[in-house]
Design an enzyme around this catalytic site. Structure first.
Site, mmCIF file in Angstrom:
data_model
loop_
_atom_site.group_PDB
_atom_site.id
_atom_site.type_symbol
_atom_site.label_atom_id
_atom_site.label_comp_id
_atom_site.label_asym_id
_atom_site.label_seq_id
_atom_site.Cartn_x
_atom_site.Cartn_y
_atom_site.Cartn_z
ATOM 1 N N ARG A 1 0.834 -1.297 -0.061
ATOM 2 C CA ARG A 1 -0.003 -0.055 -0.012
ATOM 3 C C ARG A 1 0.914 1.427 0.001
ATOM 4 N NH1 ARG A 1 -4.345 0.213 4.522
ATOM 5 N NH2 ARG A 1 -2.498 0.776 5.847
ATOM 6 N N LYS B 1 -2.573 6.705 1.368
ATOM 7 C CA LYS B 1 -2.207 6.988 2.885
ATOM 8 C C LYS B 1 -1.417 8.171 2.891
ATOM 9 C CE LYS B 1 -2.283 4.544 7.256
ATOM 10 N NZ LYS B 1 -4.180 4.696 7.482
ATOM 11 N N GLU C 1 -16.125 6.169 4.373
ATOM 12 C CA GLU C 1 -15.667 5.744 5.442
ATOM 13 C C GLU C 1 -15.415 6.668 6.558
ATOM 14 O OE1 GLU C 1 -11.401 4.974 5.543
ATOM 15 O OE2 GLU C 1 -11.016 6.145 3.437
#
Ligand SMILES: *Cc1c(COP(=O)(O)O)cnc(C)c1O
Length: 344
Positions: free
Chosen positions: A86, A188, A224
């Site tokens: 990720r 992220k 989210e």
């Protein structure tokens, strides 16, 4: 910055989620097209140019994962390969170099090993939280990619998220978005979190634990929470989680999707979750490394609080999912193949 206390003096059961300056962290530099060898260092201060792109233009991304001490006093990481992958995706989105997965995992292992006295004892619920971080550095002023990068992994012991058993809290919705439709929601990256501070603060002041963001294009679907993915359990026992290009793909979510299906025998679905159709769910929660699962008591939307299972008690399926995943992470329940990396 004050150094971490002696491990023998730490009250493991009452740790929160606070920065602590541990003895060792891993540090690597990228320059002229390659990473140097990297090493552990005792210096917890980064020395960077005032022209660093991380400071001006947000060329910065990070990860979060934990090391767990088992009953047999072994230490293990949970799916660090997923964090490595990720982070590579986040780096590509910000035009940053990537750290090979084997080096990422090796660096994480070195940091855990070097600070192993700070991995909380089994049974306290505490873990060693690892924070991998990559930033663009070197002198730059134009809006372009940095000439140099720093990759670091530092760590700190953190307490069990729930001291007295898993408890639901209420969430709210917001006028603000955390990500744009084709922006950086999937990555992220630091900028996503800077912009979430104001809506998060407004939610806290209104008495909610966090914001459940709606889809940025239409504001009709749940995306989210600020740092956790959403799930709901339908009245006919289906585990449902939103699918969208602007949510951050949570490792906890991916793991719970697998466990819901293969261990609890639930149907699973990744699809739309409309904010005006919450009646289909009998339980709901937020999923992420920090809390594993934060059960959602209710969600406030247009001055109406929609309660799922209960505002005070965790639902039975949510509790089962929580027990299964934390059991695997602490080594009490057999893990699916490839999920656990022993730190030796
Ligand atoms: C980190 C994060 C999550 C949770 O991901 P995990 O891999 O499960 O820890 C979810 N949403 C956002 C926005 C995040 O930053």
């Amino acid at each position: 910055m004050t150094k971490a206390p002696e491990p023998s003096t730490i009250d493991w059961k009452n740790l929160g989620f606070e920065y602590m300056d541990l003895p060792f962290r891993y540090l690597a530099h990228w320059k002229d097209g390659q990473w140097d060898e990297g090493e552990l260092t005792e210096d917890s201060t980064l020395h960077i140019s005032e022209g660093a792109t991380a400071l001006h233009y947000g060329q910065a991304d990070f990860e979060g994962l934990k090391a767990y001490r088992t009953k047999n006093n072994e230490i293990q990481l949970f799916r660090p390969d997923q964090n490595a992958q990720r982070m590579q995706n986040s780096c590509k989105r910000l035009l940053m170099p990537t750290m090979p997965a084997d080096r990422f995992i090796d660096a994480a292992m070195q940091v855990v090993k070097a600070n192993e006295d700070f991995v909380p004892p089994y049974g306290t619920g505490g873990t060693l939280y690892l924070r991998p971080l990559m930033i663009g550095v070197g002198g730059t002023i134009g809006v372009h990619a940095a000439p140099e990068y720093i990759f670091t992994i530092f760590a700190m012991p953190v307490g069990a998220y729930y001291k007295g058993g898993v408890k639901p809290t209420n969430f709210t919705t917001s006028y603000y978005d955390r990500a744009a439709p084709h922006g950086t929601g999937q990555s992220k990256v630091g900028g996503n979190y800077g912009s979430s501070l104001l809506p998060g603060d407004e939610a806290h002041k209104a008495g909610y634990s966090d914001v459940v963001y709606l889809d940025p294009a239409t504001h009709t679907k749940i995306e989210e929470a600020g740092s956790a993915n959403f799930f709901g359990i339908t009245k006919d026992d289906k585990f449902v989680t939103p699918k969208s290009d602007s949510i951050l793909p949570s490792v906890t979510k991916r793991s719970l999707l697998f466990l819901a299906k293969n261990r609890l025998g639930l149907e699973t679905e990744e699809g739309d979750v409309f904010i005006d159709d919450l009646d289909r769910f009998k339980e709901a929660g937020a999923m992420g490394t920090a809390a594993v699962i934060a059960p959602i008591g209710g969600i406030e939307y247009k001055d109406d609080l929609h309660v799922f299972y209960s505002e005070t008690e965790v639902g039975p399926i949510t509790q089962k999912l929580y027990n299964e995943l934390t059991g695997i992470q602490f080594g009490d329940i057999e893990a699916p193949e490839g999920w656990i990396y022993k730190v030796k």
